[in-house]
Motif scaffolding. Structure first.
Motif, short mmCIF file in Angstrom:
data_model
loop_
_atom_site.label_atom_id
_atom_site.label_comp_id
_atom_site.label_asym_id
_atom_site.label_seq_id
_atom_site.Cartn_x
_atom_site.Cartn_y
_atom_site.Cartn_z
N ASN A 287 0.81 -1.22 0.00
CA ASN A 287 0.00 0.00 0.00
C ASN A 287 0.84 1.26 0.00
N MET A 288 1.95 1.24 0.74
CA MET A 288 2.75 2.47 0.84
C MET A 288 3.36 2.88 -0.50
N LEU A 289 3.41 1.94 -1.46
CA LEU A 289 3.99 2.25 -2.78
C LEU A 289 2.96 2.81 -3.75
N LYS A 290 1.67 2.64 -3.44
CA LYS A 290 0.63 2.91 -4.45
C LYS A 290 0.67 4.34 -5.01
N ASP A 291 0.78 5.35 -4.13
CA ASP A 291 0.81 6.74 -4.61
C ASP A 291 2.03 6.99 -5.50
N MET A 292 3.17 6.50 -5.03
CA MET A 292 4.41 6.70 -5.77
C MET A 292 4.33 6.02 -7.14
N VAL A 293 3.76 4.82 -7.17
CA VAL A 293 3.62 4.07 -8.43
C VAL A 293 2.68 4.83 -9.38
N ARG A 294 1.58 5.32 -8.83
CA ARG A 294 0.61 6.08 -9.64
C ARG A 294 1.27 7.31 -10.27
N GLN A 295 2.10 8.01 -9.48
CA GLN A 295 2.73 9.24 -9.97
C GLN A 295 3.83 8.98 -11.00
N LYS A 296 4.61 7.93 -10.81
CA LYS A 296 5.86 7.82 -11.56
C LYS A 296 5.99 6.61 -12.47
N VAL A 297 5.27 5.52 -12.17
CA VAL A 297 5.58 4.25 -12.85
C VAL A 297 4.67 4.03 -14.05
N LYS A 298 5.30 3.82 -15.23
CA LYS A 298 4.54 3.59 -16.46
C LYS A 298 4.21 2.12 -16.66
N ALA A 299 5.11 1.26 -16.17
CA ALA A 299 4.91 -0.19 -16.33
C ALA A 299 5.67 -0.92 -15.23
N ILE A 300 5.12 -2.06 -14.81
CA ILE A 300 5.82 -2.92 -13.84
C ILE A 300 6.17 -4.23 -14.54
N ILE A 301 7.44 -4.59 -14.43
CA ILE A 301 7.88 -5.89 -14.94
C ILE A 301 8.18 -6.76 -13.73
N CYS A 302 7.43 -7.84 -13.58
CA CYS A 302 7.64 -8.74 -12.44
C CYS A 302 8.78 -9.70 -12.75
N LEU A 303 9.67 -9.85 -11.78
CA LEU A 303 10.81 -10.77 -11.93
C LEU A 303 10.78 -11.71 -10.72
N GLY A 304 10.08 -12.84 -10.89
CA GLY A 304 9.95 -13.77 -9.76
C GLY A 304 9.10 -14.95 -10.17
N LYS A 305 9.09 -15.98 -9.33
CA LYS A 305 8.31 -17.18 -9.67
C LYS A 305 6.82 -16.98 -9.44
N ASP A 306 6.48 -16.18 -8.41
CA ASP A 306 5.07 -15.99 -8.08
C ASP A 306 4.79 -14.50 -7.94
N ASN A 307 4.10 -13.95 -8.95
CA ASN A 307 3.90 -12.50 -9.00
C ASN A 307 2.46 -12.07 -8.71
N LYS A 308 1.67 -13.00 -8.20
CA LYS A 308 0.23 -12.76 -8.00
C LYS A 308 -0.02 -11.52 -7.12
N ARG A 309 0.73 -11.40 -6.01
CA ARG A 309 0.45 -10.31 -5.08
C ARG A 309 0.80 -8.94 -5.67
N ILE A 310 1.78 -8.90 -6.55
CA ILE A 310 2.14 -7.63 -7.20
C ILE A 310 1.02 -7.22 -8.17
N HIS A 311 0.52 -8.19 -8.93
CA HIS A 311 -0.61 -7.91 -9.83
C HIS A 311 -1.81 -7.39 -9.04
N GLU A 312 -2.14 -8.08 -7.94
CA GLU A 312 -3.30 -7.67 -7.13
C GLU A 312 -3.10 -6.26 -6.57
N ALA A 313 -1.88 -5.97 -6.13
CA ALA A 313 -1.61 -4.68 -5.47
C ALA A 313 -1.72 -3.50 -6.44
N PHE A 314 -1.23 -3.69 -7.69
CA PHE A 314 -1.06 -2.52 -8.57
C PHE A 314 -1.92 -2.53 -9.83
N GLU A 315 -2.84 -3.49 -9.95
CA GLU A 315 -3.58 -3.58 -11.23
C GLU A 315 -4.39 -2.32 -11.53
N ASP A 316 -4.79 -1.57 -10.48
CA ASP A 316 -5.56 -0.34 -10.72
C ASP A 316 -4.67 0.90 -10.88
#
Length: 447
Positions: free
Chosen positions: A361-390
């Motif tokens: 949650n603490m990353l959400k504002d920063m991601v909204r302001q600055k991040v154009k795309a997220i590239i997941c690098l890991g075996k299980d990326n489900k929680r990252i998708h759930e956290a930032f899909e919006d």
């Protein structure tokens, strides 16, 4: 009566260092590692004729010890640790053991984030000021090995909460606590209070002739301070309020008031380390330097020419107008927040790995302001998708550093930054965060 037996669990840098020191002081030493032992460390043990085992913990060889020195990476719920505790054999850290054999003074630095940078900056200032100083703990060579083989009068030690958990009579002459944010909660019953209490062990055994340097802007520190007895001299630092004795930030200047006749003022433009979090790190190191009466000119020069470590906001290359930054050492959410905070352009963020119970949650504002795309690098990326899909339009899964960099190259436009800042541990796809960072750098150089 035979020699007292010391068993060391874990044969990495700290374990082998502890074995060297224990052997020097006449103990019967046995080293046991549940995994394989790195060739470099195995060679040292063989040369010193120290008995060891790998890929197992043999109870018959361990439970006859008078004391156990445990690697910080071994959790308390490991079966062998439970057995040791049932019998009641004392378990200590390498740091606790080594301190028994040195009269050197210690500057001990802990916190959830920024501790390596602050430790290295503090060491850099002391070295430049001509101190006979060693660097150990989570960075540099083993503290125990240095106590065995070197003759330093001072040590700058980076201490993790895991190390502090196994320290009892150890005392820091100067203790630094940078911040307390949720990290490693899987080792603390998912309770922030337990983790905070662990960090506060940095001040145990301190007396009124010792110093405690801490961030007074950090809510968790202030909360846990109210419940703690502090015997040492308190020296806070803050960006938000003016501090009488300590350090504060005003009008783009750091002010350090320890010796009131000779305060230090330094513009943040002169600092080698940029970004808000590094103002805190620089203030903490600056207070240590002033407590030790280091000259202002030396502090200024050292803070101006300091080079940070690899894998911490390390600039790798600029390709077709895109900056590539390796922040593989960011293994928790807070570190990634700091990384995003220090980048002013649009970001293609590479993140993911072993999630330690992260709260994104603490990353959400920063991601909204600055991040154009997220590239997941890991075996299980489900929680990252759930956290930032919006919050971000593009989230892609990749399974190697090479693949992540190739995808980033196609998504980033001129003027953007491709930032590897995983917020997670690396053990699913890599040996450690260094391996992850190195593979990222190699992949960038192949573009």
């Amino acid at each position: 009566m035979g020699k007292e037996r010391i068993v060391i669990l874990g044969a990495g840098e700290s374990g082998v260092g502890a074995a060297i020191l224990a052997q020097k002081h006449g103990f019967d030493v046995f080293v046991s590692d549940f995994g394989g032992i790195d060739d470099h460390y195995k060679k040292q043990l063989i040369e010193l004729n120290i008995t060891f085992e790998e890929d197992r913990h043999s109870a018959s060889d361990i439970l006859n010890a008078s004391e156990i020195i445990k690697s910080p990476g071994i959790p308390n719920n490991a079966p062998i640790i439970k057995e040791i505790k049932e019998i009641g054999i004392p378990i200590i850290s390498e740091i606790e053991f080594a301190k028994r054999y040195t009269s050197a003074k210690t500057i001990c630095i802990t916190g959830s984030n920024g501790k390596t940078t602050t430790t290295l900056l503090t060491y850099h200032i002391l070295k430049n000021a001509g101190f006979n100083v060693g660097l150990a703990g989570n960075v540099g060579n083993s503290f125990a090995a240095q106590v065995a083989n070197a003759d330093f009068e001072w040590y700058v030690l980076e201490l993790s909460s895991f190390m502090l958990d196994d320290m009892y009579s150890f005392k820091a002459d100067i203790a630094v606590l940078l911040n307390i944010t949720p990290d490693h909660l899987d080792r603390y019953d998912y309770k922030l209070d337990n983790y905070a209490a662990s960090k506060m062990r940095i001040i145990q055994n301190q007396t009124n002739s010792d110093v405690f340097i801490y961030c007074s802007d950090d809510e968790e520190i202030i909360k846990v301070l109210k419940k703690s007895q502090v015997h040492s001299k308190k020296m806070p630092f803050s960006i938000e309020t003016k501090i009488e004795e300590g350090a504060y930030f005003l009008n783009d200047n750091i002010h350090i008031n320890i010796n009131l006749n000779d305060p230090l003022t330094m513009s943040i433009t002169e600092l080698a380390l940029q970004g808000k979090h590094n103002i805190y790190n620089s203030m903490a190191s600056g207070i240590v330097a002033k407590v030790l009466d280091i000259r202002n000119t030396t502090i200024r020069e050292s803070m101006g020419d300091f080079k940070n470590i690899a894998h911490r906001l390390e600039h790798v290359a600029k390709i077709s107008g895109v900056n590539y930054i390796n922040d593989s050492k960011a293994t928790n959410v807070n570190s990634t927040w700091y990384a995003l905070e220090s980048v002013s352009t649009g970001v293609v963020l590479i993140m993911g790995g072993v999630d330690k119970g992260n709260d994104y949650n603490m990353l959400k504002d920063m991601v909204r302001q600055k991040v154009k795309a997220i590239i997941c690098l890991g075996k299980d990326n489900k929680r990252i998708h759930e956290a930032f899909e919006d919050d971000v339009d593009i989230i892609v899964n990749t399974f190697s550093a090479h693949e992540a960099v190739q995808v980033a190259y196609h998504l980033a436009k001129k003027g953007d930054t491709v930032l590897l800042s995983p917020a997670c541990a690396s053990f699913d796809l890599f040996k450690n965060y260094e391996d992850r960072g190195n593979q990222f750098k190699i992949a960038v150089k192949e573009l």
